[in-house]
Write an enzyme that holds these catalytic residues in place. Structure first.
Site, mmCIF file in Angstrom:
data_model
loop_
_atom_site.group_PDB
_atom_site.id
_atom_site.type_symbol
_atom_site.label_atom_id
_atom_site.label_comp_id
_atom_site.label_asym_id
_atom_site.label_seq_id
_atom_site.Cartn_x
_atom_site.Cartn_y
_atom_site.Cartn_z
ATOM 1 N N GLN A 3 -5.099 -1.934 9.195
ATOM 2 C CA GLN A 3 -4.926 -3.247 8.570
ATOM 3 C C GLN A 3 -5.539 -4.340 9.456
ATOM 4 O O GLN A 3 -5.212 -4.440 10.635
ATOM 5 C CB GLN A 3 -3.427 -3.509 8.329
ATOM 6 C CG GLN A 3 -3.140 -4.781 7.575
ATOM 7 C CD GLN A 3 -3.663 -4.749 6.127
ATOM 8 O OE1 GLN A 3 -3.556 -3.758 5.432
ATOM 9 N NE2 GLN A 3 -4.243 -5.851 5.694
ATOM 10 N N LYS A 35 0.840 -1.208 0.000
ATOM 11 C CA LYS A 35 0.000 0.000 0.000
ATOM 12 C C LYS A 35 0.875 1.259 0.000
ATOM 13 O O LYS A 35 0.599 2.220 -0.710
ATOM 14 C CB LYS A 35 -0.960 -0.023 1.201
ATOM 15 C CG LYS A 35 -2.078 -1.053 1.001
ATOM 16 C CD LYS A 35 -2.912 -1.344 2.231
ATOM 17 C CE LYS A 35 -3.830 -2.534 1.918
ATOM 18 N NZ LYS A 35 -4.652 -2.994 3.035
ATOM 19 N N ASP A 66 -11.213 2.316 3.285
ATOM 20 C CA ASP A 66 -11.448 0.870 3.144
ATOM 21 C C ASP A 66 -12.940 0.575 2.940
ATOM 22 O O ASP A 66 -13.306 -0.525 2.554
ATOM 23 C CB ASP A 66 -10.968 0.118 4.400
ATOM 24 C CG ASP A 66 -9.635 -0.598 4.172
ATOM 25 O OD1 ASP A 66 -9.245 -0.768 3.008
ATOM 26 O OD2 ASP A 66 -9.008 -0.982 5.177
#
Ligand code: NAP
Length: 292
Positions: A97, A53, A120
């Site tokens: 995460q 990322k 997200d």
């Protein structure tokens, strides 16, 4: 043999568009888009995903920040950090995460994120807005799959789409997107309790395999001429790679591909689109396109 849907190539195109988007923000005096990633602990998979990322950000000209905590971090400490990131005017979006260590309530963490920075797309407000067709951050994998179908001009209107898997990050949000008026598919979501899964899959014009069982979708489960989207990414032992592992999809590719009109390979199909979709969401956040 059907058409192979090249996710790497499409992700490359999307990245180039994002880079152009960044240049135009900068040339009009705007601030460089900025994504932060919060990583808890040292899980190998999570370390790798976060490293990708950060690398992806630099490739498109985003600023990125990595925030690290040890495995034993207290939930409250994490929440405090999230509040800080929510309030940071120099930050457009951030991700935490997953998975998190067992002592932390994941849902509480997700709900602490400001939906306007939830790139997200896991916050219930974004999920809810997606359901009723309002602008929202959509989670990366379903976002990427829709983009692939669009860019390959795959006909979806009136088609029967069967999605195997109902997870909150893939199957369920994809089922919502596929049934929206812009896509117009008729959707069936299958799961581990579905009866006659083989017959159901064989009735699909568009079959999405998102169950995490390598090679599960065999030839008799696929209709002649179907479009097959393989989301699965399981690490299986391999003698051909240096690592001793390779990625395998949920579809028995060799026997299914000859029957399909189009199919995504693993690797090189959905995976690259998932990666690039986080960048797309970050650019949308930087431009204020979702919440204004
Ligand atoms: P998950 O949370 O484990 O969900 C799996 C779903 O598949 C569940 O709904 C489960 O049903 C269903 N299922 C499992 N076995 C089944 C069977 N034999 N028959 C019918 N349904 C079955 O998985 P996920 O997070 O959605 O991920 C699925 C796969 O996609 C994994 O391989 C993952 O690594 C991969 N993935 C890839 C990407 C990418 O970018 N390429 C992104 C995300 C995930 P129940 O609900 O009844 O248990």
């Amino acid at each position: 043999m059907g058409q192979i849907i090249d996710g790497r190539a499409v992700a490359g195109e999307v990245k180039a568009e994002i880079r152009t988007g960044v240049e135009s923000i900068l040339s009009s005096g705007g601030r460089r888009p900025h994504l932060a990633a919060v990583l808890v602990g040292h899980d190998g998979g999570s370390e790798t995903y976060v490293a990708y990322k950060i690398k992806d950000c630099s490739e498109v000209g985003f600023r990125s920040t990595l925030v690290r905590f040890e495995d034993n971090v207290r939930e409250e400490t994490l929440i405090e950090k999230i509040r800080e990131l929510n309030a940071d005017d120099e930050l457009d979006g951030f991700i935490v995460q997953l998975p998190l260590p067992g002592h932390i309530q994941e849902q509480r963490i997700i709900e602490a994120i400001d939906p306007k920075k939830d790139v997200d797309g896991f916050h219930p407000l974004n999920v809810g807005r997606t359901v009723i067709g309002l602008p929202s951050f959509v989670s990366a994998t379903p976002f990427g799959i829709i983009e692939l179908l669009k860019r390959y001009q795959i006909e979806t209107s009136g088609k029967h789409c069967v999605i195997v898997g109902r997870s909150n990050i893939v199957g369920r949000p994809l089922s919502i997107l596929m049934s929206q008026k812009s896509v117009n598919a008729t959707v069936t979501v299958a799961h581990s309790r579905t009866r006659d899964l083989e017959g159901l899959c064989a009735s699909a014009d568009i079959l999405v395999a998102a169950l995490g069982s390598p090679g599960f979708i065999r030839s008799p489960m696929v209709k002649e001429g179907a479009v097959v989207i393989d989301v699965g990414t399981s690490r299986v032992p391999s003698k051909e790679t240096r690592s001793g592992f390779r990625l395998r999809g949920d579809v028995a590719y060799e026997e299914v591909a000859p029957k399909c009109s189009s199919i995504t390979p693993v690797p090189g199909g959905v995976g690259p689109m998932t990666r690039v979709s986080l960048l797309s969401n970050t650019l949308l956040a930087a431009k204020g396109n979702i919440y204004g």
